[in-house]
Write a protein that holds these residues in place. Structure first.
Motif, mmCIF file in Angstrom:
data_model
loop_
_atom_site.group_PDB
_atom_site.id
_atom_site.type_symbol
_atom_site.label_atom_id
_atom_site.label_comp_id
_atom_site.label_asym_id
_atom_site.label_seq_id
_atom_site.Cartn_x
_atom_site.Cartn_y
_atom_site.Cartn_z
ATOM 1 N N ILE A 49 0.935 -1.295 0.068
ATOM 2 C CA ILE A 49 -0.050 0.003 0.002
ATOM 3 C C ILE A 49 0.827 1.221 0.143
ATOM 4 C CG2 ILE A 49 -1.715 1.273 1.392
ATOM 5 C CD1 ILE A 49 -2.743 -1.261 2.250
ATOM 6 N N ILE A 50 1.913 0.978 1.071
ATOM 7 C CA ILE A 50 2.773 2.484 0.894
ATOM 8 C C ILE A 50 3.511 2.611 -0.136
ATOM 9 C CG2 ILE A 50 4.780 3.231 2.042
ATOM 10 C CD1 ILE A 50 3.717 2.203 4.813
ATOM 11 N N ASP A 51 3.987 1.529 -0.792
ATOM 12 C CA ASP A 51 4.797 1.569 -2.077
ATOM 13 C C ASP A 51 4.000 2.286 -3.253
ATOM 14 O OD1 ASP A 51 6.755 0.650 -0.964
ATOM 15 O OD2 ASP A 51 6.680 -1.552 -1.935
ATOM 16 N N PHE A 52 2.568 1.684 -3.411
ATOM 17 C CA PHE A 52 1.756 2.078 -4.440
ATOM 18 C C PHE A 52 1.204 3.565 -4.215
ATOM 19 C CE2 PHE A 52 -2.541 2.884 -6.234
ATOM 20 C CZ PHE A 52 -2.442 2.253 -7.310
ATOM 21 N N PHE A 53 1.137 4.142 -3.054
ATOM 22 C CA PHE A 53 0.675 5.565 -2.823
ATOM 23 C C PHE A 53 1.844 6.568 -2.580
ATOM 24 C CE2 PHE A 53 -3.426 3.319 -1.611
ATOM 25 C CZ PHE A 53 -4.288 3.959 -2.528
ATOM 26 N N PHE A 54 3.080 6.004 -2.142
ATOM 27 C CA PHE A 54 3.932 6.935 -1.971
ATOM 28 C C PHE A 54 5.431 6.637 -2.524
ATOM 29 C CE2 PHE A 54 0.785 7.110 1.457
ATOM 30 C CZ PHE A 54 0.592 8.552 1.629
ATOM 31 N N ALA A 55 5.791 5.658 -2.264
ATOM 32 C CA ALA A 55 7.320 5.129 -2.621
ATOM 33 C C ALA A 55 7.540 5.080 -3.822
ATOM 34 C CB ALA A 55 7.923 3.872 -1.970
ATOM 35 N N VAL A 56 6.733 4.542 -4.727
ATOM 36 C CA VAL A 56 6.978 4.448 -6.200
ATOM 37 C C VAL A 56 6.598 5.859 -6.826
ATOM 38 C CG1 VAL A 56 6.082 3.290 -8.159
ATOM 39 C CG2 VAL A 56 6.432 1.836 -6.176
ATOM 40 N N PRO A 57 5.384 6.187 -6.888
ATOM 41 C CA PRO A 57 5.152 7.387 -7.458
ATOM 42 C C PRO A 57 6.264 8.867 -6.938
ATOM 43 C CG PRO A 57 3.374 7.170 -5.804
ATOM 44 C CD PRO A 57 4.386 5.954 -5.825
ATOM 45 N N LEU A 58 6.517 8.816 -5.785
ATOM 46 C CA LEU A 58 7.421 9.711 -5.314
ATOM 47 C C LEU A 58 8.947 9.477 -5.512
ATOM 48 C CD1 LEU A 58 5.677 11.103 -2.028
ATOM 49 C CD2 LEU A 58 5.583 12.004 -4.317
ATOM 50 N N ASP A 59 9.184 8.324 -5.857
ATOM 51 C CA ASP A 59 10.813 7.843 -5.881
ATOM 52 C C ASP A 59 11.530 7.695 -4.799
ATOM 53 O OD1 ASP A 59 12.635 6.752 -7.610
ATOM 54 O OD2 ASP A 59 13.094 8.622 -8.732
ATOM 55 N N ILE A 60 10.884 7.265 -3.797
ATOM 56 C CA ILE A 60 11.577 6.944 -2.477
ATOM 57 C C ILE A 60 11.945 5.918 -2.250
ATOM 58 C CG2 ILE A 60 11.139 7.112 -0.060
ATOM 59 C CD1 ILE A 60 9.027 9.065 -0.345
ATOM 60 N N ILE A 61 13.357 5.880 -2.198
ATOM 61 C CA ILE A 61 14.026 4.356 -2.191
ATOM 62 C C ILE A 61 14.260 3.885 -0.717
ATOM 63 C CG2 ILE A 61 15.536 5.153 -4.281
ATOM 64 C CD1 ILE A 61 17.921 5.216 -2.169
ATOM 65 N N GLN A 62 14.659 2.540 -0.778
ATOM 66 C CA GLN A 62 14.858 2.190 0.630
ATOM 67 C C GLN A 62 13.682 1.767 1.533
ATOM 68 O OE1 GLN A 62 18.662 3.630 2.049
ATOM 69 N NE2 GLN A 62 19.763 2.794 0.476
ATOM 70 N N ASP A 63 12.554 2.069 1.034
ATOM 71 C CA ASP A 63 11.455 1.967 1.977
ATOM 72 C C ASP A 63 11.364 2.912 3.134
ATOM 73 O OD1 ASP A 63 9.707 -0.587 1.135
ATOM 74 O OD2 ASP A 63 11.707 -1.539 1.565
ATOM 75 N N PHE A 64 11.813 4.098 2.574
ATOM 76 C CA PHE A 64 12.163 5.451 3.522
ATOM 77 C C PHE A 64 13.116 5.505 4.363
ATOM 78 C CE2 PHE A 64 7.648 5.645 2.204
ATOM 79 C CZ PHE A 64 7.308 6.940 2.125
ATOM 80 N N GLY A 65 13.951 4.534 4.213
ATOM 81 C CA GLY A 65 15.219 4.435 5.034
ATOM 82 C C GLY A 65 16.234 5.531 4.697
ATOM 83 N N ALA A 66 16.431 5.873 3.524
ATOM 84 C CA ALA A 66 17.306 6.931 3.128
ATOM 85 C C ALA A 66 16.633 8.391 3.338
ATOM 86 C CB ALA A 66 17.750 6.846 1.645
ATOM 87 N N PHE A 67 15.336 8.392 3.329
ATOM 88 C CA PHE A 67 14.596 9.618 3.809
ATOM 89 C C PHE A 67 15.003 9.984 5.495
ATOM 90 C CE2 PHE A 67 10.393 11.877 2.829
ATOM 91 C CZ PHE A 67 10.812 13.091 3.504
ATOM 92 N N GLY A 68 14.836 8.634 6.202
ATOM 93 C CA GLY A 68 14.878 8.742 7.454
ATOM 94 C C GLY A 68 16.339 9.218 8.073
ATOM 95 N N VAL A 69 17.225 8.467 7.343
ATOM 96 C CA VAL A 69 18.807 8.716 7.611
ATOM 97 C C VAL A 69 19.160 10.306 7.366
ATOM 98 C CG1 VAL A 69 21.108 8.228 6.922
ATOM 99 C CG2 VAL A 69 19.503 6.265 7.816
ATOM 100 N N SER A 70 18.663 10.659 6.194
ATOM 101 C CA SER A 70 18.876 11.970 5.701
ATOM 102 C C SER A 70 18.448 13.091 6.800
ATOM 103 C CB SER A 70 18.396 12.329 4.214
ATOM 104 O OG SER A 70 18.943 11.487 3.485
ATOM 105 N N LEU A 71 17.289 13.073 7.187
ATOM 106 C CA LEU A 71 16.635 13.544 8.236
ATOM 107 C C LEU A 71 17.208 13.668 9.480
ATOM 108 C CD1 LEU A 71 12.644 13.090 8.483
ATOM 109 C CD2 LEU A 71 13.971 15.244 8.110
ATOM 110 N N PHE A 72 17.978 12.678 10.020
ATOM 111 C CA PHE A 72 18.730 12.686 11.352
ATOM 112 C C PHE A 72 20.056 13.199 10.952
ATOM 113 C CE2 PHE A 72 17.007 8.647 12.925
ATOM 114 C CZ PHE A 72 16.139 9.381 14.106
#
Length: 350
Positions: A49-72
């Motif tokens: 579900i998350i992939d369909f609505f967010f990760a794939v269309p927004l081109d977010i890799i690593q299941d948001f892991g890279a997003f979280g690390v970048s934030l930290f």
């Protein structure tokens, strides 16, 4: 791993900035979801579900892991300059480093004891590693020998974090002596020299140290947003562009897959804009005991979730517990042992 031990308060007016606590927890949730959810079980309905609505269309890799690390990373740099409390920075940074490193040693040791007890009954994934590999991973020496993340794949975060600690000591030391623009240029030259040395000596740690450019970006943003601003938005923007260009170049040199193949910089830019939004609307966030609790144990969660979490998920799978329930139970247990870990660590490092 964030970093996880910074004080989230505005030292200029003595008031707590709750917005960044919320942002910190968001980053923690992203990393937990990645390592124990989406990445662990590719067929999980929540992931689909998350992939369909967010990760794939927004081109977010690593299941948001890279997003979280970048934030930290960005938060670590942002709050350092935004707070503007540079007195006794070397002493504070040494204590911070010791707390993080001792916490890492403790987390590894506790997990090793658990594994030794488990191996009496059944072998696990971690049975394959030698005592030398355990020691290399535990002490972080493995990141310099090429075997750093074989047991706990999250501790790589600490290598660029410790380099950032060194960078901030330098920034604090000359803060009152020169303009912040020149201070940042000095830091960029310092990091640039390190990158050239890494390239010349072909050290395996290069692909992790390049991430130091992320907290540097956060530092520039923090200087722009602080009330007692000493740098103009124009000059700050130029420094942001310079830092970004250098970061892209060295990612291409040391971690080319994140430049050419995996869109790591997309997640990084999302993180950048998220911090800007939270900084603009920081007054809209109120105190929350749950958020405060999550922030206090976040360092321990980061150090322990991969090993203990993967072990628990494997055990629950072995006794045929549905994955969604296993995930919830695992997160609850991780928070419990992280709370214990945090309290023991606080008693050791006061």
């Amino acid at each position: 791993m964030v970093e996880k031990v910074d004080v989230y308060s505005d030292k200029s007016n003595g008031s707590k900035i709750y917005a960044f606590d919320y942002l910190r927890v968001i980053a923690l949730v992203m990393i937990l979801y990645d390592h124990l959810g989406g990445f662990y079980n590719l067929n999980w309905i929540v992931k689909k579900i998350i992939d369909f609505f967010f990760a794939v269309p927004l081109d977010i890799i690593q299941d948001f892991g890279a997003f979280g690390v970048s934030l930290f990373f960005l938060l670590s740099g942002f709050l350092f300059t935004y707070n503007g409390n540079y007195k006794n920075e070397a002493k504070k940074t040494f204590k911070k480093t010791m707390k993080t490193y001792v916490g890492c040693l403790m987390a590894f040791f506790l997990f090793y004891i658990l594994q030794r007890l488990t191996w009496i009954i059944k072998t696990t994934y971690w049975s394959q590693f030698s005592t030398k590999q355990w020691i290399e991973s535990m002490t972080l020496v493995g990141y310099f020998t090429g075997h750093g993340d074989v047991i706990n794949g999250t501790t790589w975060f600490l290598i660029p974090l410790f380099l950032f600690y060194l960078v901030r000591i330098g920034y604090a030391w000359i803060y009152e002596k020169i303009k912040p623009e020149y201070n940042f240029l000095f830091l960029e030259l310092f990091v640039l020299l390190i990158m050239f040395l890494l390239k010349g000596f072909h050290l395996s740690v290069s692909s992790t140290l390049v991430f130091v450019y992320m907290p540097l970006m956060g530092m520039i943003l923090g200087e722009i947003f602080r009330k007692e601003r000493r740098i103009s938005i124009f000059n700050g923007s130029l420094l942001l562009i310079l830092n970004y260009v250098l970061m892209v170049i060295w990612f291409w040199v040391f971690a080319r897959e994140y430049h050419d193949t995996y869109c790591y910089f997309v997640s990084f830019i999302y993180s950048l804009f998220l911090i800007i939004i939270f900084a603009i609307f920081k007054e809209q966030f109120k105190k929350s005991q749950m958020i405060d609790f999550c922030c206090k144990i976040s360092l321990s969660v980061y150090l322990m979730h991969m090993t203990f979490g993967r072990f628990l998920l494997s055990f629950f799978s072995y006794i045929s517990i549905p994955f969604s329930l296993s995930f919830v139970i695992t997160i609850a247990v991780i928070f419990l042992i992280s709370y214990i870990h945090m309290n023991i660590l606080s008693r050791i490092i006061r």
